[in-house]
Design a protein around this motif. Structure first.
Motif, PDB file in Angstrom:
ATOM      1  N   LYS A   1       6.539   2.703 -12.065  1.00  0.00           N
ATOM      2  CA  LYS A   1       5.627   1.685 -11.558  1.00  0.00           C
ATOM      3  C   LYS A   1       5.719   0.397 -12.368  1.00  0.00           C
ATOM      4  O   LYS A   1       5.353  -0.671 -11.889  1.00  0.00           O
ATOM      5  CB  LYS A   1       4.188   2.216 -11.586  1.00  0.00           C
TER       6      LYS A   1
ATOM      7  N   TYR B   1       5.770   0.550   3.176  1.00  0.00           N
ATOM      8  CA  TYR B   1       5.946   1.960   2.792  1.00  0.00           C
ATOM      9  C   TYR B   1       5.490   2.274   1.364  1.00  0.00           C
ATOM     10  O   TYR B   1       4.704   3.217   1.160  1.00  0.00           O
ATOM     11  CB  TYR B   1       7.398   2.376   3.002  1.00  0.00           C
ATOM     12  N   PRO B   2       5.949   1.550   0.332  1.00  0.00           N
ATOM     13  CA  PRO B   2       5.508   1.907  -1.024  1.00  0.00           C
ATOM     14  C   PRO B   2       4.007   1.772  -1.221  1.00  0.00           C
ATOM     15  O   PRO B   2       3.408   2.515  -2.010  1.00  0.00           O
ATOM     16  CB  PRO B   2       6.276   0.924  -1.921  1.00  0.00           C
TER      17      PRO B   2
ATOM     18  N   THR C   1      15.203   2.023   4.293  1.00  0.00           N
ATOM     19  CA  THR C   1      14.685   3.259   4.894  1.00  0.00           C
ATOM     20  C   THR C   1      14.217   3.039   6.327  1.00  0.00           C
ATOM     21  O   THR C   1      14.318   3.928   7.168  1.00  0.00           O
ATOM     22  CB  THR C   1      13.524   3.802   4.044  1.00  0.00           C
TER      23      THR C   1
ATOM     24  N   SER D   1       4.267  -3.792  -5.321  1.00  0.00           N
ATOM     25  CA  SER D   1       3.313  -3.005  -6.110  1.00  0.00           C
ATOM     26  C   SER D   1       3.103  -3.568  -7.509  1.00  0.00           C
ATOM     27  O   SER D   1       2.510  -2.910  -8.369  1.00  0.00           O
ATOM     28  CB  SER D   1       3.792  -1.553  -6.211  1.00  0.00           C
TER      29      SER D   1
ATOM     30  N   GLU E   1       1.745   2.313   1.219  1.00  0.00           N
ATOM     31  CA  GLU E   1       1.167   3.464   1.904  1.00  0.00           C
ATOM     32  C   GLU E   1       1.287   4.722   1.051  1.00  0.00           C
ATOM     33  O   GLU E   1       0.381   5.562   1.020  1.00  0.00           O
ATOM     34  CB  GLU E   1       1.854   3.662   3.258  1.00  0.00           C
ATOM     35  N   GLN E   2       2.414   4.844   0.351  1.00  0.00           N
ATOM     36  CA  GLN E   2       2.621   5.999  -0.536  1.00  0.00           C
ATOM     37  C   GLN E   2       1.628   5.992  -1.693  1.00  0.00           C
ATOM     38  O   GLN E   2       1.260   7.046  -2.218  1.00  0.00           O
ATOM     39  CB  GLN E   2       4.050   5.996  -1.098  1.00  0.00           C
ATOM     40  N   SER E   3       1.198   4.810  -2.088  1.00  0.00           N
ATOM     41  CA  SER E   3       0.213   4.689  -3.168  1.00  0.00           C
ATOM     42  C   SER E   3      -1.210   4.748  -2.654  1.00  0.00           C
ATOM     43  O   SER E   3      -2.172   4.560  -3.413  1.00  0.00           O
ATOM     44  CB  SER E   3       0.431   3.373  -3.929  1.00  0.00           C
ATOM     45  N   GLU E   4      -1.360   4.980  -1.339  1.00  0.00           N
ATOM     46  CA  GLU E   4      -2.651   5.200  -0.676  1.00  0.00           C
ATOM     47  C   GLU E   4      -3.583   3.990  -0.749  1.00  0.00           C
ATOM     48  O   GLU E   4      -4.790   4.119  -0.907  1.00  0.00           O
ATOM     49  CB  GLU E   4      -3.341   6.439  -1.255  1.00  0.00           C
TER      50      GLU E   4
END
Length: 262
Positions: free
Chosen positions: A71, A93-94, A83, A145, A96-99
């Protein structure tokens, strides 16, 4: 104190090599082919095992991959892939992966789109983009991020002069926002567009010169020794300085002519 540091490293062309990078610095490492630039980026990122020779905040990066340090440190090589089909999905996407919630995701995507100058292509298919647009999308997806360090390998080598200048201006902006940037380059052309940066000349695994961009570039014999070519205006200015016709390096030809005329 260095934020990221190599200490007494011996690998490839490097022999007991040490180098440190301070927080919020913009460092450009340049050299000819096989000078060790790409290997250096891989070593700094933890992609190459170095037996605890690389430190981040005084902690070894030996087990960097797959840890929370991902990170903080982002590495971008020239073999980037995607992707998703669309730019916006790639950037979302990144997050969303980190909510993150949807409101925050939309804000962060908007902000990074502005920073990377890709607002107008957010809804485009990535396959339709040119090389320079793809570089900025990769940057956006990796930086959305807010990592602390960007390691990037020769991002400007296929770009034209305008694109190089704009890309470097993006890096200048990221530095003002607190990011530490370490970039390699096979050319000296893009170095002249940087602000508050340090230039390192790498030759066969050794730093043979470092410091202020124009101070380093003023030593044309050393630049030639490293197998590099000075940008035209820099080269001309250095030669004119030798004959005491000017006292500094000029990038603008009109100002150079005016100075000589006066």
């Amino acid at each position: 104190m260095s934020l990221l540091e190599i200490s007494n490293l011996t690998i490839g062309p490097f022999n007991k090599f040490s180098l440190g990078f301070k927080a919020n610095s913009f460092s450009i490492i340049t050299g000819s082919n096989n000078s060790g630039k790409t290997l250096l980026i891989k070593v700094l990122s933890g992609l190459v095992s170095t037996k605890n020779k690389v430190l981040y905040n005084d902690k070894a990066l030996e087990n960097y991959l797959g840890t929370t340090l991902n990170k903080d440190i982002v590495v971008i090589l020239d073999d980037f892939s995607f992707t998703f089909e669309t730019v916006i999905d790639e950037i979302r996407y990144p997050l969303e992966q980190s909510e993150y919630d949807d409101t925050m995701i939309n804000k962060l995507v908007k902000d990074i789109g502005k920073d990377m100058k890709i607002t107008n292509i957010l809804n485009k298919n990535i396959a339709e983009l040119n090389f320079y647009e793809k570089i900025r999308v990769v940057l956006a997806a990796n930086l959305v991020s807010s990592p602390k360090i960007l390691l990037i390998d020769d991002p400007a080598k296929f770009l034209n002069r305008y694109e190089k200048e704009e890309l470097v201006s993006i890096f200048n902006h990221l530095q003002t926002m607190g990011m530490t940037i370490i970039m390699t380059s096979s050319s000296l052309e893009e170095t002249i567009y940087t602000v508050n940066s340090t230039l390192y000349i790498l030759d066969n695994g050794k730093i043979i010169s470092s410091g202020d961009i124009f101070e380093v570039l003023s030593n044309d014999s050393l630049i030639n020794k490293a197998g590099l070519e000075l940008p035209f205006m820099v080269d001309l200015s250095v030669k004119l300085k030798y004959y005491n016709l000017v006292d500094k390096i000029f990038l603008n030809p009109v100002r150079l002519v005016d100075t000589i005329w006066k």
